[in-house]
Design a protein around this motif. Structure first.
Motif, PDB file in Angstrom:
ATOM      1  N   ILE A   7       0.831  -1.189   0.000  1.00 33.87           N
ATOM      2  CA  ILE A   7       0.000   0.000   0.000  1.00 33.87           C
ATOM      3  C   ILE A   7       0.874   1.251   0.000  1.00 33.87           C
ATOM      4  O   ILE A   7       1.855   1.341   0.736  1.00 33.87           O
ATOM      5  N   THR A  13      -1.228   9.417  -0.515  1.00 37.32           N
ATOM      6  CA  THR A  13      -2.547   9.126  -1.056  1.00 37.32           C
ATOM      7  C   THR A  13      -3.549  10.205  -0.688  1.00 37.32           C
ATOM      8  O   THR A  13      -4.289  10.701  -1.543  1.00 37.32           O
ATOM      9  N   ASP A  36     -12.493   5.425  -5.043  1.00 35.15           N
ATOM     10  CA  ASP A  36     -12.374   3.991  -5.271  1.00 35.15           C
ATOM     11  C   ASP A  36     -11.199   3.406  -4.488  1.00 35.15           C
ATOM     12  O   ASP A  36     -10.076   3.881  -4.592  1.00 35.15           O
ATOM     13  N   GLY A  37     -11.469   2.369  -3.695  1.00 35.11           N
ATOM     14  CA  GLY A  37     -10.410   1.628  -3.016  1.00 35.11           C
ATOM     15  C   GLY A  37      -9.768   2.337  -1.847  1.00 35.11           C
ATOM     16  O   GLY A  37      -8.598   2.109  -1.553  1.00 35.11           O
ATOM     17  N   PHE A  38     -10.537   3.164  -1.156  1.00 31.82           N
ATOM     18  CA  PHE A  38      -9.954   3.949  -0.061  1.00 31.82           C
ATOM     19  C   PHE A  38     -11.003   4.197   1.009  1.00 31.82           C
ATOM     20  O   PHE A  38     -12.144   4.463   0.658  1.00 31.82           O
ATOM     21  N   ARG A  40      -7.870   1.921   2.740  1.00 31.66           N
ATOM     22  CA  ARG A  40      -7.494   0.505   2.691  1.00 31.66           C
ATOM     23  C   ARG A  40      -6.989  -0.015   4.017  1.00 31.66           C
ATOM     24  O   ARG A  40      -6.843  -1.215   4.185  1.00 31.66           O
ATOM     25  N   ARG A  91      -2.160  -9.355  -2.439  1.00 31.11           N
ATOM     26  CA  ARG A  91      -3.233  -8.357  -2.315  1.00 31.11           C
ATOM     27  C   ARG A  91      -4.360  -8.876  -1.416  1.00 31.11           C
ATOM     28  O   ARG A  91      -4.895  -8.123  -0.603  1.00 31.11           O
ATOM     29  N   PHE A  95      -5.580  -7.295   2.047  1.00 37.04           N
ATOM     30  CA  PHE A  95      -6.993  -6.930   2.192  1.00 37.04           C
ATOM     31  C   PHE A  95      -7.570  -7.495   3.496  1.00 37.04           C
ATOM     32  O   PHE A  95      -8.196  -6.773   4.271  1.00 37.04           O
ATOM     33  N   THR A  99      -7.746  -4.167   5.365  1.00 36.92           N
ATOM     34  CA  THR A  99      -8.971  -3.507   4.902  1.00 36.92           C
ATOM     35  C   THR A  99     -10.223  -4.039   5.578  1.00 36.92           C
ATOM     36  O   THR A  99     -11.132  -3.258   5.886  1.00 36.92           O
TER      37      THR A  99
END
Length: 136
Positions: A7, A13, A36-38, A40, A91, A95, A99
């Motif tokens: 990450i 970010t 999108d995707g945040f 994480r 990944r 996750f 996440t």
């Protein structure tokens, strides 16, 4: 970092997100954003809250079994360097470790909206469309 399944640091970010949102607002006047995707991980969430000072209206979670995600990634044939089994497994591990606790956090706050993403793209799109229509 991306090729290794890691990450990007939260400060980088968040600053990029804030800059993009500010520029978009200046151009369009729109103050609603879908990121999108945040976040994480916990650090992403904390840095975003402290730097951006924005509380999300809701967090959208596309729920899909790991096997289906792997199948889709491996069949998308986009020639990406990180579309290989080793990186995909990394990944997934990131996750689960980083996440999923964020998903639980937003669920505990009543902010999580879950979509069954194992369905067809048309069905997923319709579920998202209905969700956004009901949230505005």
């Amino acid at each position: 970092m991306i090729a290794e399944g890691r990450i990007v640091p939260s400060e980088i970010t968040v600053k990029l997100l804030c800059k993009a949102m500010e520029e978009s607002f200046q151009v369009s006047g729109n103050d609603k954003f879908l990121i999108d995707g945040f976040p994480r991980n916990e650090e992403n969430r904390i840095v975003f809250e402290n730097v951006a000072r924005i509380e999300p209206a809701f967090v959208l979670f596309f729920d899909c079994p790991e096997e289906e995600l792997e199948r889709r990634i491996m069949s998308r044939n986009q020639g990406r360097e990180d579309d290989n089994i080793e990186t995909i497994k990394k990944r997934f591990k990131v996750f689960v470790e980083s996440t999923l606790p964020i998903i639980s956090y937003y669920q505990s706050k009543g902010k999580l909206r879950k979509i069954n993403a194992a369905k067809s793209s048309e069905e997923v799109f319709e579920a998202v469309r209905v969700l956004f229509a009901s949230e505005t």
